[in-house]
Write a protein that holds these residues in place. Structure first.
Motif, short mmCIF file in Angstrom:
data_model
loop_
_atom_site.label_atom_id
_atom_site.label_comp_id
_atom_site.label_asym_id
_atom_site.label_seq_id
_atom_site.Cartn_x
_atom_site.Cartn_y
_atom_site.Cartn_z
N PHE A 1 0.80 -1.22 0.00
CA PHE A 1 0.00 0.00 0.00
C PHE A 1 0.84 1.27 0.00
CE2 PHE A 1 -3.76 2.37 0.49
CZ PHE A 1 -3.60 3.31 1.50
N ASN B 1 -0.66 3.94 6.47
CA ASN B 1 -0.04 2.81 5.77
C ASN B 1 -0.02 1.55 6.62
OD1 ASN B 1 0.36 4.41 3.53
ND2 ASN B 1 2.52 4.82 3.97
N ASN C 1 -3.19 0.01 5.84
CA ASN C 1 -3.49 -0.12 4.40
C ASN C 1 -4.78 0.62 4.03
OD1 ASN C 1 -1.23 -1.82 3.98
ND2 ASN C 1 -2.42 -3.58 4.67
#
Length: 124
Positions: A29, A75, A78
């Motif tokens: 991601f 992150n 994701n």
């Protein structure tokens, strides 16, 4: 196998706020820019904004450049987020997120991976 799921839409009163989530799996991601798009009834899909790999938010709609929206990403989860405040009836539509492995760009054709969208309806 990859997956992108938008959530957080629904019925919102004018002047209200909403936060949309774009949850992904099957990607690295952090290596993707995340674009947000919307499609109003009877209209073409248009770019709303994008959060870059470095978490910079970019607006593609002049009406949203006054601080009405916030783009962000996590992150570790994701997931990317689009928060819109001061909602107006003309914000009604299906909101999509999409991933681009290079950089933020406002053209839908440059995004290879799309979610199914989440409906946002602004009405009293």
């Amino acid at each position: 196998q990859w997956q992108i799921v938008e959530s957080g839409g629904g019925l919102v009163q004018p002047g209200g706020s909403t936060t949309l989530s774009c949850t992904t799996s099957g990607f690295g991601f952090g290596g993707y820019a995340v674009g947000w798009f919307r499609q109003a009834p009877g209209k073409e899909r248009e770019a709303v904004g994008c959060v870059s790999k470095s978490s910079s938010g970019i607006s593609y709609l002049e009406e949203l450049k006054g601080g009405r929206f916030t783009l962000s990403r996590d992150n570790g989860k994701n997931t990317a987020f689009l928060q819109i405040s001061g909602l107006k009836p003309e914000d009604t539509g299906i909101y999509y997120c999409a991933l681009n492995g290079d950089y933020c760009i406002e053209y839908t054709s440059r995004y290879n991976y799309w979610g199914q969208g989440t409906q946002v309806t602004v009405s009293s």
